[in-house]
Design an enzyme around this catalytic site. Sequence first.
Site, PDB file in Angstrom:
ATOM      1  CG  HIS A   1      -9.242   8.694   0.317  1.00 24.18           C
ATOM      2  ND1 HIS A   1      -7.931   9.064   0.128  1.00 24.18           N
ATOM      3  CD2 HIS A   1      -9.207   7.445   0.838  1.00 24.18           C
ATOM      4  CE1 HIS A   1      -7.137   8.070   0.502  1.00 24.18           C
ATOM      5  NE2 HIS A   1      -7.889   7.074   0.933  1.00 24.18           N
TER       6      HIS A   1
ATOM      7  CG  HIS B   1     -10.426   2.518   1.278  1.00 26.47           C
ATOM      8  ND1 HIS B   1     -10.276   3.186   0.090  1.00 26.47           N
ATOM      9  CD2 HIS B   1      -9.492   3.035   2.108  1.00 26.47           C
ATOM     10  CE1 HIS B   1      -9.288   4.059   0.190  1.00 26.47           C
ATOM     11  NE2 HIS B   1      -8.790   3.983   1.413  1.00 26.47           N
TER      12      HIS B   1
ATOM     13  CG  HIS C   1      -1.142   5.608  -1.604  1.00 23.70           C
ATOM     14  ND1 HIS C   1      -2.115   6.505  -1.996  1.00 23.70           N
ATOM     15  CD2 HIS C   1      -1.815   4.536  -1.107  1.00 23.70           C
ATOM     16  CE1 HIS C   1      -3.314   6.009  -1.730  1.00 23.70           C
ATOM     17  NE2 HIS C   1      -3.169   4.804  -1.195  1.00 23.70           N
TER      18      HIS C   1
ATOM     19  CG  HIS D   1      -1.960   1.048   1.219  1.00 23.87           C
ATOM     20  ND1 HIS D   1      -2.178   1.851   2.292  1.00 23.87           N
ATOM     21  CD2 HIS D   1      -2.831   1.462   0.260  1.00 23.87           C
ATOM     22  CE1 HIS D   1      -3.133   2.718   2.008  1.00 23.87           C
ATOM     23  NE2 HIS D   1      -3.551   2.507   0.779  1.00 23.87           N
TER      24      HIS D   1
ATOM     25  CG  HIS E   1      -6.855   7.691   5.185  1.00 25.58           C
ATOM     26  ND1 HIS E   1      -6.315   6.503   5.603  1.00 25.58           N
ATOM     27  CD2 HIS E   1      -7.414   7.437   3.981  1.00 25.58           C
ATOM     28  CE1 HIS E   1      -6.529   5.570   4.679  1.00 25.58           C
ATOM     29  NE2 HIS E   1      -7.193   6.113   3.688  1.00 25.58           N
TER      30      HIS E   1
ATOM     31  CD  GLU F   1      -5.717   9.787  -4.369  1.00 27.61           C
ATOM     32  OE1 GLU F   1      -5.823   9.867  -5.589  1.00 27.61           O
ATOM     33  OE2 GLU F   1      -4.692   9.396  -3.788  1.00 27.61           O
TER      34      GLU F   1
ATOM     35  CG  HIS G   1      -7.789   2.010  -2.383  1.00 28.33           C
ATOM     36  ND1 HIS G   1      -7.130   2.778  -3.319  1.00 28.33           N
ATOM     37  CD2 HIS G   1      -7.060   2.121  -1.241  1.00 28.33           C
ATOM     38  CE1 HIS G   1      -6.055   3.342  -2.757  1.00 28.33           C
ATOM     39  NE2 HIS G   1      -5.991   2.953  -1.505  1.00 28.33           N
TER      40      HIS G   1
HETATM   41 CU1  CUO Z   1      -4.772   3.830  -0.159  1.00 31.19          CU
HETATM   42 CU2  CUO Z   1      -7.215   5.257   1.725  1.00 31.19          CU
HETATM   43  O1  CUO Z   1      -5.845   5.280   0.208  1.00 31.19           O
HETATM   44  O2  CUO Z   1      -5.683   4.410   1.538  1.00 31.19           O
END
Ligand code: CUO
Length: 626
Positions: A320, A360, A180, A176, A324, A305, A207
Site C-alpha cells: 500500500h 484503494h 493516519h 484522512h 502511493h 499497509e 478505507h
Molecule cells: Cu489512508 Cu492509502 O492510506 O491512504
Amino acid sequence: MALLEKQKKLIDLFHHLSSTPMSEGSGDRGIDLDPRLQNLGQTPRRIVFSVFHEKQLKEATELYEAFIGARDFDDFYKLAQQARGFVNVELFAYSVSVAILHRDDCKGIQLPRIQEIFPDRFVPFETIYNGFRIVQSGAGKGNEPITIKIAHTGNVLDPEYKLAYYREDLGINGHHWHWHLVYPASWRSEVMGKKKDRKGELFFYMHQQMVARYDQERLAHGMQRMKPFHNWDEPMEGYAPHLTSLVDGQHYGVRPGGLKMSDVKDVDIQDMVRWRDRFMDAVNLGYRIDLDPETGIDVLGALVESSYDSINPAYYGSLHNWGHVIMASAHDPDGRYQENPGVMCDTSTALRDPIFYRWHKWMDDMFQNYKFTLPKYTKTQLSFPTVTVKNVTVNASIPNIITTFWKTAELEMSEGINFGKSRSVKCQYQHIDHEPFTYVIDVENSNFSTKQATVRIFMAAKHDELGNDIPLDEQRRLMIELDKFKVDLSPGKNSLKRASSDSSVIVKKELTIAELRAGKGSAKSSNEFCSCGWPEHLLIPRGNHRGMAFDLVVILTDWEEDKASNASSKCLCKDAVSYCGSMDEKYPDKKPMGFPFDRKIGINSLADFLTPNMKSTDIRLLFKDN
Ligand code: CUO
C-alpha cells in the site's frame, strides 16, 4: 501549566511553518543540539515530505518517539522547538502532531486543523497568489479581512471533474490526515506503551468506507462505479491538483492522462507484483499464514499497509505505502526532472486524486477475497431473539427524504501562510451539506427486563448505473455506516430517537485556530472532542435532483455480546468511534467492522436477509442545486 497555555504554545509551533527559514534560532544543528535529536535532519528541510516513503517515515517515527518519550511537557516543548528549527518542515508537523495526540500531558489539547497549518495543500495556488497580490497592494481598509473565492481545478472536458468538489473537499482530506496521525503505520505498541486495538482491521474498514462513499457519489452523478486499479501496465487517468507547496516553492506533480506506473528508486513494480501474489497465496492457500476468522482481517490489514505490525514485512513488503509513492511519482519516476511528487504522496492531499479511490478499491477487493473465505453469518448470529424492530422513519423536513445542498464556508489562510502583513486572508469555498435529520426507531422488547442493545445504521444505493436493483452481495459493499450507538430497551414498546449530528462516524465540530487561542474547546468545556472523524457535512452522499433511492438498514444486536471486554469510559476522545476507535482503549464493538455486511451473504434481496431485529426503509436523497 494551564491547559489553555499549553494549547497556545503548541499552536505557535505550527505558526507560519511553511515559511520558516532553512534553520532558525536554537534549532540550528551546531548549537547545543539535544542528543535525542542527533540523528535527525536527514530528510532535506524544504522538500515535500511523504509519510508513505519508508525512509522519511523512519525519520518521522524517530522524532515522534523522542517527543512522546520526553520527561514532561516542558521537556517536550523545548525538544519540539529545537526540532522545528532544523528538521524537514512537513515531517516536523507530522511528528509533533502524533506526539500531541498521544502524550498524556496533552490530553484535552486540540490539534489545529491541517487545513489551517498548510493551506497550500488544500487551496489552489491561484487563490493563494491572489491573496498575496491583494495584501501587497494594500487594498481595502486597514486590517479588514480579505476573502478570496477558491479557484477551479479543471473543467468538464475531464469526466472526473464532476466529482472534484468531493475529492478536493477540505474536510475529507483533513479527516484522512488526522486518521493516519491516530493510526501511524510505524506505531510500535511495545515501545510507546499504548496498543492500537484492531489497527489493521480499521485500516481496511475506514478505507473501505471511503471507497463505498465515493462510489455512491459517482452513482448520484450518473457515473459508473470505479473500476478498481487492476493492471500494472494500465495507463492511468490524469489529475492536475493546482497546488504549489510553499515549503519548497514547487507545484505538486501533475499526472497527464495515459501515464503508467514505473519503478522508482527504492522499489520496482516487480516487487509489488510479487507482494501481491504472496498476499493472494496467503488468503487462498493459507500459505505460510494461519488466519483466524476473528483476527484474520486485522493481520491482513497490517500486512498490506504495511504497518509495523505486519507479520513479515520482508516477505510481504509494503504494498500500500509504496503504491502511493509510485503513483505520486508517475510523472517523474527516476527524479530526472526534480519535480515534486503528486498528491498521492501525502495523507492530506491523496483523496484529491481519482486514482486514490481506484487504488484503494483494488486493495479492498483483496480484503474481500479473504472475506469470501469466511462462512456466511447464520440466522442465529444475525438475530437478537426477543427484540423486534417494528418501524424505522427518517424525520427530515419531508419524512424519509433528506435534502442536500451547497453551502459556503471559509478557511483562514494567514495562520499557515505568511502574507507579509498581519491581516486575515480567507478563502471562500463551497461544499455539499445536508439538512439535519432524526432516526425514529420503534422497537419491541419482549423480555420482562431491560435489555441493552447496539443500534447499527447503514445506508446503500438501491439502483446501479442502469437503474436496475443492485444485488445484495454487491450492495453490501456499498453499505456506509451512518451511526452505531448503545441503548437501553425497556420491556415492551420503545421509540428511539437519534439525531444525525450524534453520528458515531463524524467529527462534531472543528474549531479554528482563532477559536482555540480564545480558549474554546479546552477540556473544561463540556463538549470535549478530539477531531478525528468524517466531516459532518458529508455524512450522506449528495443524491440527485430526482431523489436518489437508498436502502436504510437498522440492526439491533445484543450489547452484552458486542461490548469489548475491558473497554473503560475514561477516554476523552471517543466521538467518531466507528472510524477512529476509542483512543487508548479497545475498539468498543467486538463484532467485525462492517457487521453484518462484511461477509458474503448469498441471498439476492435485502428483504430475505433481514431477521426480526433488523428493518430496512426506503429513503431518498434529494439534491437541491441552490
Ligand atoms: Cu489512508 Cu492509502 O492510506 O491512504
